[in-house]
Design a protein around this motif. Sequence first.
Motif, PDB file in Angstrom:
ATOM      1  N   ASN A  76       0.839  -1.211   0.000  1.00  0.00           N
ATOM      2  CA  ASN A  76       0.000   0.000   0.000  1.00  0.00           C
ATOM      3  C   ASN A  76       0.873   1.259   0.000  1.00  0.00           C
ATOM      4  OD1 ASN A  76      -2.333  -1.565   0.181  1.00  0.00           O
ATOM      5  ND2 ASN A  76      -3.254  -0.279   1.759  1.00  0.00           N
ATOM      6  N   ASP A  77       1.891   1.268   0.884  1.00  0.00           N
ATOM      7  CA  ASP A  77       2.745   2.459   0.999  1.00  0.00           C
ATOM      8  C   ASP A  77       3.573   2.637  -0.272  1.00  0.00           C
ATOM      9  OD1 ASP A  77       1.769   2.780   3.526  1.00  0.00           O
ATOM     10  OD2 ASP A  77       3.470   1.850   4.520  1.00  0.00           O
ATOM     11  N   HIS A  78       4.121   1.528  -0.771  1.00  0.00           N
ATOM     12  CA  HIS A  78       5.003   1.618  -1.940  1.00  0.00           C
ATOM     13  C   HIS A  78       4.212   2.088  -3.169  1.00  0.00           C
ATOM     14  CE1 HIS A  78       8.893   0.864  -3.691  1.00  0.00           C
ATOM     15  NE2 HIS A  78       8.325   0.247  -4.709  1.00  0.00           N
ATOM     16  N   LEU A  79       3.009   1.555  -3.326  1.00  0.00           N
ATOM     17  CA  LEU A  79       2.184   1.957  -4.476  1.00  0.00           C
ATOM     18  C   LEU A  79       1.812   3.440  -4.372  1.00  0.00           C
ATOM     19  CD1 LEU A  79       0.683   1.275  -7.071  1.00  0.00           C
ATOM     20  CD2 LEU A  79      -1.213   0.403  -5.700  1.00  0.00           C
ATOM     21  N   ALA A  80       1.459   3.877  -3.167  1.00  0.00           N
ATOM     22  CA  ALA A  80       1.105   5.303  -2.994  1.00  0.00           C
ATOM     23  C   ALA A  80       2.306   6.185  -3.335  1.00  0.00           C
ATOM     24  CB  ALA A  80       0.625   5.554  -1.564  1.00  0.00           C
ATOM     25  N   ARG A  81       3.509   5.756  -2.932  1.00  0.00           N
ATOM     26  CA  ARG A  81       4.717   6.546  -3.239  1.00  0.00           C
ATOM     27  C   ARG A  81       4.979   6.574  -4.744  1.00  0.00           C
ATOM     28  NH1 ARG A  81       6.976   3.899   1.423  1.00  0.00           N
ATOM     29  NH2 ARG A  81       7.951   2.392   0.042  1.00  0.00           N
ATOM     30  N   LEU A  82       4.822   5.387  -5.405  1.00  0.00           N
ATOM     31  CA  LEU A  82       5.047   5.338  -6.856  1.00  0.00           C
ATOM     32  C   LEU A  82       4.104   6.300  -7.563  1.00  0.00           C
ATOM     33  CD1 LEU A  82       5.408   1.481  -7.433  1.00  0.00           C
ATOM     34  CD2 LEU A  82       7.214   3.193  -7.647  1.00  0.00           C
ATOM     35  N   ARG A  83       2.834   6.256  -7.175  1.00  0.00           N
ATOM     36  CA  ARG A  83       1.848   7.133  -7.825  1.00  0.00           C
ATOM     37  C   ARG A  83       2.196   8.601  -7.573  1.00  0.00           C
ATOM     38  NH1 ARG A  83      -1.826   4.538 -11.346  1.00  0.00           N
ATOM     39  NH2 ARG A  83      -2.510   6.692 -11.500  1.00  0.00           N
TER      40      ARG A  83
END
Length: 271
Positions: free
Chosen positions: A43-50
């Motif tokens: 969840n955190d990694h995807l939010a950062r990528l976006r």
Amino acid sequence: MAGHDNPGSTSCDLSEERIVSLLGPTLGPTPTLRVEPEVDSTNDHLARLRASGDAVDILIANAQSAGRGRRGRHWISPAGAGLYLSFFWPSDVPIRQRISLGLVAGLATAEAIEQSCGIGVGLKWPNDLQIHGRKLAGCLVEAGGTGNGPAAVIGIGINVDFANHAGPDQPWTDLVSVIGQRPDRNQLAAILINRLRANLDEFGQSGFAVMRQRWIQRDVLQGRCITAAGQGQATIHGRAAGLDESGHLLLDQDGRIHRLHAGEVTLQRPS
Ligand code: BTN
């Protein structure tokens, strides 16, 4: 039933190409998918990528070093032992409907596991998946706005094979214990992605009401005596009486119906 991969395998058998090929013809454009050997939390990694402008729609990791569950809990995520997936949903669903999004994700996960593994899965409001009272999977829905408008990150964790690992500190199970073999996580992931997209599409067009019946068929609390501890609400005891059209849990307290929109529910032990 879906194919299966090597028993006890913890190597990263997950493959972007294979998952995308297993999606088949998709509703709308093929989603952008990324598989990582390990991240802190998908969840955190995807939010950062976006947030950094990387248009990944779905992130899957073989392991999480800081997997997160609901209500600040840790989600145990050893390599190869689970399916850890996060899905970016660019919708302006208001905060108060976040509960419905968790229900939509939970239902999609139950339906995907049923289709993939040929077993029945129960749903415990708001978004736990259970088999025989033991937790098999859970969903964590979070705001994931990126500056381009509001959005949600939907995180899903499924226990696949915990034979060589300490499990969570609550009654739990995994797919290997239930079906007797290790399912193919690529196939499970593809079925889950398709189901999630279809259910989110339905939800976006018509709301939770159109899938309420499918949810209720799997409701493990229906008719049971429960205790609900809400966010900032007093603890209430009563009988679970299904869900309303918006996905609120109905709790019958001596004839008075409460509609719960958040919180934690536990089954009362028979005295
Ligand atoms: C719960 O039942 O408490 C929700 C568990 C959600 C776990 C998943 S695993 C993938 C995604 N990344 C996280 O850090 N959490 C969710």
